[in-house]
Enzyme design. Sequence first.
Site, PDB file in Angstrom:
ATOM      1  N   THR A 147     -25.274 -59.766  -2.554  1.00  0.00           N
ATOM      2  CA  THR A 147     -25.715 -60.681  -1.557  1.00  0.00           C
ATOM      3  C   THR A 147     -24.909 -60.130  -0.330  1.00  0.00           C
ATOM      4  OG1 THR A 147     -25.795 -62.527  -3.005  1.00  0.00           O
ATOM      5  CG2 THR A 147     -24.953 -62.921  -0.907  1.00  0.00           C
TER       6      THR A 147
ATOM      7  N   ASN B 108     -23.921 -65.133 -13.477  1.00  0.00           N
ATOM      8  CA  ASN B 108     -22.982 -65.795 -12.406  1.00  0.00           C
ATOM      9  C   ASN B 108     -22.876 -67.187 -12.078  1.00  0.00           C
ATOM     10  OD1 ASN B 108     -22.221 -63.072 -12.464  1.00  0.00           O
ATOM     11  ND2 ASN B 108     -23.287 -62.612 -10.665  1.00  0.00           N
TER      12      ASN B 108
ATOM     13  N   TYR C 240     -25.446 -69.492 -11.669  1.00  0.00           N
ATOM     14  CA  TYR C 240     -26.531 -70.056 -11.031  1.00  0.00           C
ATOM     15  C   TYR C 240     -27.392 -70.789 -12.104  1.00  0.00           C
ATOM     16  CZ  TYR C 240     -24.228 -67.449  -7.401  1.00  0.00           C
ATOM     17  OH  TYR C 240     -23.646 -66.879  -6.283  1.00  0.00           O
TER      18      TYR C 240
ATOM     19  N   HIS D 271     -32.113 -63.830 -11.839  1.00  0.00           N
ATOM     20  CA  HIS D 271     -30.883 -63.796 -12.129  1.00  0.00           C
ATOM     21  C   HIS D 271     -30.557 -64.774 -12.683  1.00  0.00           C
ATOM     22  CE1 HIS D 271     -26.823 -63.948 -10.734  1.00  0.00           C
ATOM     23  NE2 HIS D 271     -26.737 -63.849  -9.516  1.00  0.00           N
TER      24      HIS D 271
ATOM     25  N   ASN E  21     -18.480 -69.118 -10.432  1.00  0.00           N
ATOM     26  CA  ASN E  21     -18.926 -70.238 -10.239  1.00  0.00           C
ATOM     27  C   ASN E  21     -18.791 -71.234 -11.369  1.00  0.00           C
ATOM     28  OD1 ASN E  21     -19.820 -69.716  -7.705  1.00  0.00           O
ATOM     29  ND2 ASN E  21     -21.320 -68.386  -8.494  1.00  0.00           N
TER      30      ASN E  21
HETATM   31  C1  8OZ Z   1     -21.166 -62.940  -3.864  1.00  0.00           C
HETATM   32  C2  8OZ Z   1     -21.371 -63.953  -2.991  1.00  0.00           C
HETATM   33  C3  8OZ Z   1     -22.409 -64.809  -2.770  1.00  0.00           C
HETATM   34  C4  8OZ Z   1     -23.258 -64.642  -3.914  1.00  0.00           C
HETATM   35  C5  8OZ Z   1     -23.680 -63.423  -7.345  1.00  0.00           C
HETATM   36  C6  8OZ Z   1     -25.394 -63.870  -5.884  1.00  0.00           C
HETATM   37  O1  8OZ Z   1     -22.480 -63.434  -7.764  1.00  0.00           O
HETATM   38  C7  8OZ Z   1     -24.127 -63.745  -5.885  1.00  0.00           C
HETATM   39  C8  8OZ Z   1     -23.003 -63.917  -4.798  1.00  0.00           C
HETATM   40  C9  8OZ Z   1     -22.132 -63.052  -4.989  1.00  0.00           C
HETATM   41  O2  8OZ Z   1     -24.551 -63.016  -8.378  1.00  0.00           O
END
Ligand code: 8OZ
Length: 366
Positions: free
Chosen positions: A29, A182, A184, A179, A239
Site C-alpha cells: 500500500t 492482515n 481485513y 487479500h 489490525n
Molecule cells: C500498510 C498500510 C495500509 C495498508 C496490509 C494493505 O497490511 C495493507 C496495508 C499496509 O495488508
Amino acid sequence: MTDDASALFTPFKIGDLTLPNRLVMAPLTRNRATPGTDAPNQLNVEYYVQRASAGLIISEGTQVSRQGQGYIWTPGMYNDEQVKGWRAITDAVHAAGGRIFAQLWHVGRVSHISLQADEAAPVAPSAITAKSKTYVASGFAETSAPRALETAEIAGVVADFAKAAENAKRAGFDGIELHGANGYLIEQFIKDGTNKRTDQYGGSIENRVRFPLEVVDAVLKVFPRERVGIRLSPVSPANDASTSDAAEVYGHLVQELGKRGIGFIHVVEGATGGPRDNAPFDYAALRKAFPGAYIANNGYTRDLAIEAIAEGRADAVAFGKAFIANPDLPERLRVGAPLNELERATLYGGDAKGYTDYPALTQAAE
Ligand code: 8OZ
C-alpha cells in the site's frame, strides 16, 4: 553471506505461467492513486515498470468497492476509469518483460466513515471495533465502529469480488490474489476474535471459511484456477486480529483451497512486518496440506530466502520493504550487492519522492 544465489533464479511455474525467478514483489500500500477517482496514474506506471524484473509482481491492495476501502488514495478496481489506469500499468509491465497479479481487497472493519458513502459505518462479520488506526485525509485516525453484515448482504460482497476480478481481467492482469490476510474482511471471517456470527458464516470452522471460499469460487468463474492465489496471515495480530484455533482453521481452509486447485497461497509468516516467531505455527504443515505453490513472506533476508528455496520450504519468497527501496532487487540479490535503505516518511502518500526515485545499481554507479 552465501555466495551462491542461484536457487533464487531457477524458473518456476504456477500453472502455465513461468516465473523466471523466485522473487515476488509483495503487495504494498503506497496511497498514491489519483485523488478523487482512486484510479492509477502515470507515476504508478513508472513505479511498477521499475520493478518488472520481479518473478511476479502482486499489486498493492485494490478495493473491490467503495465500501471495501480503508485508507485514502488507495486504488480501486470497481469502475472503468480505474480499469483504464490499471491497463496502462499491466501493458507497461508486460512490455518490460514482467508479470503482474492484482490484489483484490475489502478492508471490512478497518475503515473510517469519512471514506464510506454517506459516512456509513464500515461493515464486518460482527460489530466489534478494531483497535487499529487507518489513514484518512487529515492523517491517521482510529478505525470507526463497524456494523455486522446482514446474512442476505453477503452475496453482494461476494459479487463485488467477482466484478473486481472481471475488471482485473479487462485491465490485463495475469491473475489475482485475494487479500485474505492482515485483519481485513476475509480474515475477519476466518478468525474467531472477529467473527461472532450465529448464522451459517460463523461459529464452526466450516462456517468461518464459508465466505472466503464463496469469494474464491466466484473469482474462479473469471480466472483459470492457477491464476488465483490468496494471501493469509494465520498468526498475525495486524489490525487487531486473533483466533483461538489457527492450526485447525487454516489447515481446513488450505485443504479446501487445494481441492479447488488454486495456484498459490502467499503466507505472512509471523506478525506482519514484525517478528517471525510471535506465535507458534507449523508453516511446513500448511505447505504440505496445500498442493499448489507456497509463496513465503515476512522478514526474509537474502540468506533466509536462499535457504527456504534450496530446502524446499517455499517455492518463492515475497519481499516488501526491500522492493520499495530497490527497484532492481533481483539483480542486487543475485550479485550480493548492498541494498538501499527504506525511507519510512514517504511510505504512504506523496509524490515521486521515496516512490520512483530509489536508484538501481546501474544508476547508483553513474
Ligand atoms: C500498510 C498500510 C495500509 C495498508 C496490509 C494493505 O497490511 C495493507 C496495508 C499496509 O495488508
